[in-house]
Design an enzyme around this catalytic site. Sequence first.
Site, PDB file in Angstrom:
ATOM      1  N   TRP A 103       0.614  -0.885   0.127  1.00 49.80           N
ATOM      2  CA  TRP A 103       0.061   0.270   0.466  1.00 49.80           C
ATOM      3  C   TRP A 103       1.132   1.807   0.264  1.00 49.80           C
ATOM      4  O   TRP A 103       0.476   2.859  -0.765  1.00 49.80           O
ATOM      5  CB  TRP A 103      -1.139   0.239   1.057  1.00 49.80           C
ATOM      6  CG  TRP A 103      -2.364  -1.165   1.180  1.00 49.80           C
ATOM      7  CD1 TRP A 103      -1.801  -2.376   1.501  1.00 49.80           C
ATOM      8  CD2 TRP A 103      -2.770  -1.527  -0.222  1.00 49.80           C
ATOM      9  NE1 TRP A 103      -2.851  -3.138   1.269  1.00 49.80           N
ATOM     10  CE2 TRP A 103      -3.549  -3.293   0.436  1.00 49.80           C
ATOM     11  CE3 TRP A 103      -3.189  -0.736  -1.269  1.00 49.80           C
ATOM     12  CZ2 TRP A 103      -4.403  -3.677  -0.224  1.00 49.80           C
ATOM     13  CZ3 TRP A 103      -4.839  -1.792  -1.982  1.00 49.80           C
ATOM     14  CH2 TRP A 103      -5.042  -2.527  -1.764  1.00 49.80           C
ATOM     15  N   ASP A 172      -2.072   7.218   5.878  1.00 52.43           N
ATOM     16  CA  ASP A 172      -3.312   5.980   5.364  1.00 52.43           C
ATOM     17  C   ASP A 172      -3.269   5.382   6.176  1.00 52.43           C
ATOM     18  O   ASP A 172      -2.951   4.143   6.666  1.00 52.43           O
ATOM     19  CB  ASP A 172      -2.613   5.119   3.985  1.00 52.43           C
ATOM     20  CG  ASP A 172      -3.577   3.822   3.924  1.00 52.43           C
ATOM     21  OD1 ASP A 172      -4.740   3.640   4.141  1.00 52.43           O
ATOM     22  OD2 ASP A 172      -3.365   2.992   2.747  1.00 52.43           O
ATOM     23  N   LYS A 196     -13.648  -1.190   5.921  1.00 51.85           N
ATOM     24  CA  LYS A 196     -12.477  -2.536   7.168  1.00 51.85           C
ATOM     25  C   LYS A 196     -12.979  -1.847   8.388  1.00 51.85           C
ATOM     26  O   LYS A 196     -13.623  -2.884   8.821  1.00 51.85           O
ATOM     27  CB  LYS A 196     -10.822  -1.956   7.119  1.00 51.85           C
ATOM     28  CG  LYS A 196     -10.908  -2.729   6.220  1.00 51.85           C
ATOM     29  CD  LYS A 196      -9.251  -1.961   5.241  1.00 51.85           C
ATOM     30  CE  LYS A 196      -8.871  -1.643   3.966  1.00 51.85           C
ATOM     31  NZ  LYS A 196      -8.582  -3.554   3.195  1.00 51.85           N
TER      32      LYS A 196
HETATM   33  C1  LIG Z   1      -3.739  -0.203   3.940  1.00 49.75           C
HETATM   34  C2  LIG Z   1      -4.578   0.114   2.483  1.00 49.75           C
HETATM   35  N1  LIG Z   1      -4.357   1.506   1.858  1.00 49.75           N
HETATM   36  C3  LIG Z   1      -5.054   0.900   0.548  1.00 49.75           C
HETATM   37  C4  LIG Z   1      -6.301   0.548   0.683  1.00 49.75           C
HETATM   38  C5  LIG Z   1      -7.412   0.568  -1.093  1.00 49.75           C
HETATM   39  O1  LIG Z   1      -8.078   0.516  -0.462  1.00 49.75           O
HETATM   40  P1  LIG Z   1      -9.421   1.205  -1.226  1.00 49.75           P
HETATM   41  O2  LIG Z   1     -10.124  -0.428  -2.187  1.00 49.75           O
HETATM   42  O3  LIG Z   1     -10.255   2.125  -0.445  1.00 49.75           O
HETATM   43  O4  LIG Z   1      -8.813   1.842  -2.589  1.00 49.75           O
HETATM   44  C6  LIG Z   1      -6.387  -0.857   1.017  1.00 49.75           C
HETATM   45  C7  LIG Z   1      -7.077  -2.272   1.008  1.00 49.75           C
HETATM   46  O5  LIG Z   1      -7.594  -3.469   1.411  1.00 49.75           O
HETATM   47  C8  LIG Z   1      -5.416  -1.020   2.051  1.00 49.75           C
HETATM   48  O6  LIG Z   1      -4.946  -1.881   2.847  1.00 49.75           O
END
Ligand SMILES: Cc1ncc(COP(=O)(O)O)c(C=O)c1O
Length: 361
Positions: A103, A172, A196
């Site tokens: 991520w 994030d 989540k």
């Molecule tokens: C830490 C983290 N950041 C970003 C995301 C991406 O999120 P989105 O699907 O809402 O773009 C996730 C998704 O699993 C994640 O676990």
Amino acid sequence: MGKRIHNFNAGPAALPLQVLEEIGDEFLDYKGSGMSITEVSHRSKWFDDVINEAMERTKRLLGLDDNFQVLFIQGGASLQFCMVPMNLAVAGKPVDYVNTGSWSIKAIKEAEIQGKEVRVIASSKDRDFSYIPRDVEGDPKAGYLHFTSNNTIKGTQWAEFPKSNGVPLVSDMSSDFMSRPIDVNPFGLIYAGAQKNIGPAGTAMVIIRKDMLERVQDNIPTMLKYSTFTEKNSMFNTPSCFVVYTIGLVLKWLEETIGGLGEMGRINREKAKTLYDFIDCSPFYRGTAEPDSRSIMNVTFRLPDEGLEKRFVDEALENDMGGLKGHRSVGGCRASLYNATGMEAVKALVEFMAEFERREG
Ligand SMILES: Cc1ncc(COP(=O)(O)O)c(C=O)c1O
């Protein structure tokens, strides 16, 4: 009521049963409107109350003062990877990132695509992202310092955030948002995909410190500008009404039934400890994150071989425990213990793991 399983999904993930029941109870006739909340206008008093209450609860839960504003932005956390550098980078200053896995890498890529001067000031790549780098500090020369507070795939989490040194922290927090109390003051911006810990998929919650808005340039397209959302109470266009409504109910549950983030954090630590203690005592299961970097949200572990891992995941589901397969990029097993997955689910899982080990170990 149909069957409910113990849900260890990584996202979309479990929601509190109380919230699902409340949605069901008022779905056909929202507060005497004769319509469902998915049918009323987003300009109506009904929805206005919903979005404002969700924002107010967020402020109370996180202890935000008027320096911070709460936003709902569609496009998930992934759109924030792009909006953060687009809005918050400052001309002539680098933007700093910590790389703790997939991520973070995606967030870094979006800043690079925009031609920002990206510096990766710390990384845990050398040991396959199994730990959180130590002693990371903000460099006052940087525009901001970005990090991923919880690494959903590798099961690592920052126990203590980097020292800001006056540089706005940006995080994030998708997979540990609202799971424990935090000090928000060093943060210029926090974002989290809702799916989540706080609601269904489709929207990111963004907390922005108001001084960050001075950085937003006029030449940014309207829907990608934070100021569009701050000026229009997140309703420049039609928001994802049902998601915002559900988030509001989850936050009400968090505040009124659980008793706030202090209590939620205590429960989450206890859940994670129960599972990690079991794994640590077992010669059969092996945790993949280094112990001092372990996540209390996503517990990642391996069994002796991949065949056993597949059988484990399949048999767990036959026993009403779902979502235990590790992320497709890393394999293995993962139990996500978000807020709505209770201690009873963790105890059922540990019991099943012990029984599986007795049979297969
Ligand atoms: C830490 C983290 N950041 C970003 C995301 C991406 O999120 P989105 O699907 O809402 O773009 C996730 C998704 O699993 C994640 O676990």
